[in-house]
Motif scaffolding. Structure first.
Motif, mmCIF file in Angstrom:
data_model
loop_
_atom_site.group_PDB
_atom_site.id
_atom_site.type_symbol
_atom_site.label_atom_id
_atom_site.label_comp_id
_atom_site.label_asym_id
_atom_site.label_seq_id
_atom_site.Cartn_x
_atom_site.Cartn_y
_atom_site.Cartn_z
ATOM 1 N N PHE A 43 0.805 -1.218 0.000
ATOM 2 C CA PHE A 43 0.000 0.000 0.000
ATOM 3 C C PHE A 43 0.842 1.274 0.000
ATOM 4 C CE2 PHE A 43 -2.096 3.351 2.525
ATOM 5 C CZ PHE A 43 -3.104 3.663 1.645
ATOM 6 N N LEU A 44 1.781 1.393 0.908
ATOM 7 C CA LEU A 44 2.550 2.634 1.028
ATOM 8 C C LEU A 44 3.437 2.881 -0.186
ATOM 9 C CD1 LEU A 44 3.483 2.605 4.804
ATOM 10 C CD2 LEU A 44 1.799 4.027 3.642
ATOM 11 N N ILE A 45 4.121 1.853 -0.641
ATOM 12 C CA ILE A 45 5.021 2.021 -1.785
ATOM 13 C C ILE A 45 4.220 2.308 -3.054
ATOM 14 C CG2 ILE A 45 6.679 0.820 -3.257
ATOM 15 C CD1 ILE A 45 7.743 -0.529 -0.748
ATOM 16 N N ALA A 46 3.150 1.556 -3.283
ATOM 17 C CA ALA A 46 2.327 1.785 -4.476
ATOM 18 C C ALA A 46 1.633 3.144 -4.403
ATOM 19 C CB ALA A 46 1.302 0.664 -4.625
ATOM 20 N N GLY A 47 1.178 3.544 -3.240
ATOM 21 C CA GLY A 47 0.550 4.858 -3.081
ATOM 22 C C GLY A 47 1.530 5.982 -3.353
ATOM 23 N N PHE A 48 2.746 5.848 -2.839
ATOM 24 C CA PHE A 48 3.777 6.852 -3.099
ATOM 25 C C PHE A 48 4.104 6.905 -4.587
ATOM 26 C CE2 PHE A 48 8.306 8.224 -3.083
ATOM 27 C CZ PHE A 48 8.091 9.506 -2.622
ATOM 28 N N GLY A 49 4.164 5.735 -5.224
ATOM 29 C CA GLY A 49 4.400 5.689 -6.670
ATOM 30 C C GLY A 49 3.291 6.355 -7.449
ATOM 31 N N ILE A 127 10.639 0.883 -3.601
ATOM 32 C CA ILE A 127 10.113 1.850 -4.574
ATOM 33 C C ILE A 127 10.837 1.720 -5.908
ATOM 34 C CG2 ILE A 127 11.624 3.761 -3.912
ATOM 35 C CD1 ILE A 127 7.939 4.205 -4.685
ATOM 36 N N ASN A 128 12.072 1.241 -5.895
ATOM 37 C CA ASN A 128 12.841 1.069 -7.130
ATOM 38 C C ASN A 128 12.193 0.056 -8.064
ATOM 39 O OD1 ASN A 128 14.742 2.881 -6.219
ATOM 40 N ND2 ASN A 128 16.025 1.291 -5.327
ATOM 41 N N ASN A 129 11.459 -0.918 -7.515
ATOM 42 C CA ASN A 129 10.808 -1.915 -8.353
ATOM 43 C C ASN A 129 9.727 -1.321 -9.245
ATOM 44 O OD1 ASN A 129 11.327 -3.776 -5.534
ATOM 45 N ND2 ASN A 129 12.094 -4.525 -7.495
ATOM 46 N N LEU A 130 9.154 -0.191 -8.847
ATOM 47 C CA LEU A 130 8.154 0.455 -9.692
ATOM 48 C C LEU A 130 8.768 0.980 -10.985
ATOM 49 C CD1 LEU A 130 6.004 2.488 -7.153
ATOM 50 C CD2 LEU A 130 5.379 0.420 -8.367
ATOM 51 N N PHE A 131 10.010 1.406 -10.927
ATOM 52 C CA PHE A 131 10.668 2.010 -12.080
ATOM 53 C C PHE A 131 11.657 1.060 -12.754
ATOM 54 C CE2 PHE A 131 9.651 5.265 -8.912
ATOM 55 C CZ PHE A 131 8.720 5.982 -9.642
ATOM 56 N N GLU A 132 11.612 -0.197 -12.390
ATOM 57 C CA GLU A 132 12.555 -1.188 -12.891
ATOM 58 C C GLU A 132 12.423 -1.428 -14.395
ATOM 59 O OE1 GLU A 132 13.215 -5.860 -11.892
ATOM 60 O OE2 GLU A 132 12.836 -4.492 -10.230
ATOM 61 N N PHE A 133 11.238 -1.270 -14.946
ATOM 62 C CA PHE A 133 11.009 -1.594 -16.344
ATOM 63 C C PHE A 133 11.316 -0.433 -17.288
ATOM 64 C CE2 PHE A 133 8.644 -4.705 -13.970
ATOM 65 C CZ PHE A 133 8.981 -5.878 -14.636
ATOM 66 N N TYR A 134 11.908 0.626 -16.777
ATOM 67 C CA TYR A 134 12.390 1.703 -17.634
ATOM 68 C C TYR A 134 13.807 1.431 -18.125
ATOM 69 C CZ TYR A 134 8.458 4.815 -16.892
ATOM 70 O OH TYR A 134 7.220 5.360 -16.881
ATOM 71 N N LYS A 135 14.390 0.322 -17.719
ATOM 72 C CA LYS A 135 15.733 -0.043 -18.180
ATOM 73 C C LYS A 135 15.682 -0.346 -19.669
ATOM 74 C CE LYS A 135 17.151 -1.859 -13.742
ATOM 75 N NZ LYS A 135 17.434 -3.059 -12.963
ATOM 76 N N GLY A 136 16.827 -0.208 -20.324
ATOM 77 C CA GLY A 136 16.892 -0.330 -21.773
ATOM 78 C C GLY A 136 16.328 -1.608 -22.364
ATOM 79 N N HIS A 137 16.644 -2.750 -21.785
ATOM 80 C CA HIS A 137 16.190 -4.002 -22.400
ATOM 81 C C HIS A 137 14.692 -4.261 -22.191
ATOM 82 C CE1 HIS A 137 17.453 -5.069 -18.298
ATOM 83 N NE2 HIS A 137 16.603 -6.071 -18.376
ATOM 84 N N PHE A 138 14.073 -3.584 -21.225
ATOM 85 C CA PHE A 138 12.619 -3.688 -21.055
ATOM 86 C C PHE A 138 11.889 -2.618 -21.855
ATOM 87 C CE2 PHE A 138 13.827 -5.450 -16.778
ATOM 88 C CZ PHE A 138 13.404 -6.742 -17.049
ATOM 89 N N PHE A 139 12.389 -1.395 -21.802
ATOM 90 C CA PHE A 139 11.692 -0.248 -22.380
ATOM 91 C C PHE A 139 11.753 -0.297 -23.892
ATOM 92 C CE2 PHE A 139 11.273 4.408 -23.195
ATOM 93 C CZ PHE A 139 10.015 4.529 -22.684
#
Length: 139
Positions: A43-49, A127-139
């Motif tokens: 809840f807290l991490i997803a809400g902050f995201g 919180i880093n897991n929310l932005f993990e898929f912005y890496k080059g091989h995913f994005f």
């Protein structure tokens, strides 16, 4: 036609029976309890995201509106958008911007799903897991 429906129902019944034999439960209460436990963990991490995502989207969208229509009389511009909504150029531009936003923020949606998966599998998440898929091989 009628035979196809019966065949599909029988096939679904076999699939459900196979899942139950493999250890899945049909108890709705257990599913709701597990879902709520995952919600409490994330809840807290997803809400902050979501708050971060909302601020970024508002800033970008207002910046685009200001760049196209000017910053001088912003309230008049917002009220004139209703009139512009019927013009084909505005509809096409809105569709392109919406497509761009969807492509830009789709990795964050994958990050929310990944965050919940990590919580369900009892692994560490942040919180880093929310932005993990912005890496080059995913994005």
């Amino acid at each position: 036609m009628h035979f196809g429906i019966l065949f599909n129902l029988q096939t679904m019944k076999n699939i459900i029976e196979q899942k139950v034999r493999n250890g899945y439960s049909l108890d709705l209460g257990k599913l709701i309890d597990e879902s709520f436990a995952n919600f409490k963990k994330t809840f807290l991490i997803a809400g902050f995201g979501m708050i971060i995502l909302s601020f970024v989207m508002i800033i970008i969208y207002l910046g685009i509106l200001g760049a196209f229509f000017g910053f001088s009389n912003f309230t008049e511009t917002i009220t004139s958008l209703e009139v512009l909504a019927t013009e084909p150029g505005f509809i096409l531009g809105n569709a392109l911007i919406t497509t761009l936003f969807s492509a830009l923020f789709a990795p964050i949606t994958a990050g929310f799903i990944h965050l919940n998966h990590l919580a369900a599998t009892q692994r560490e998440f942040s919180i880093n897991n929310l932005f993990e898929f912005y890496k080059g091989h995913f994005f």
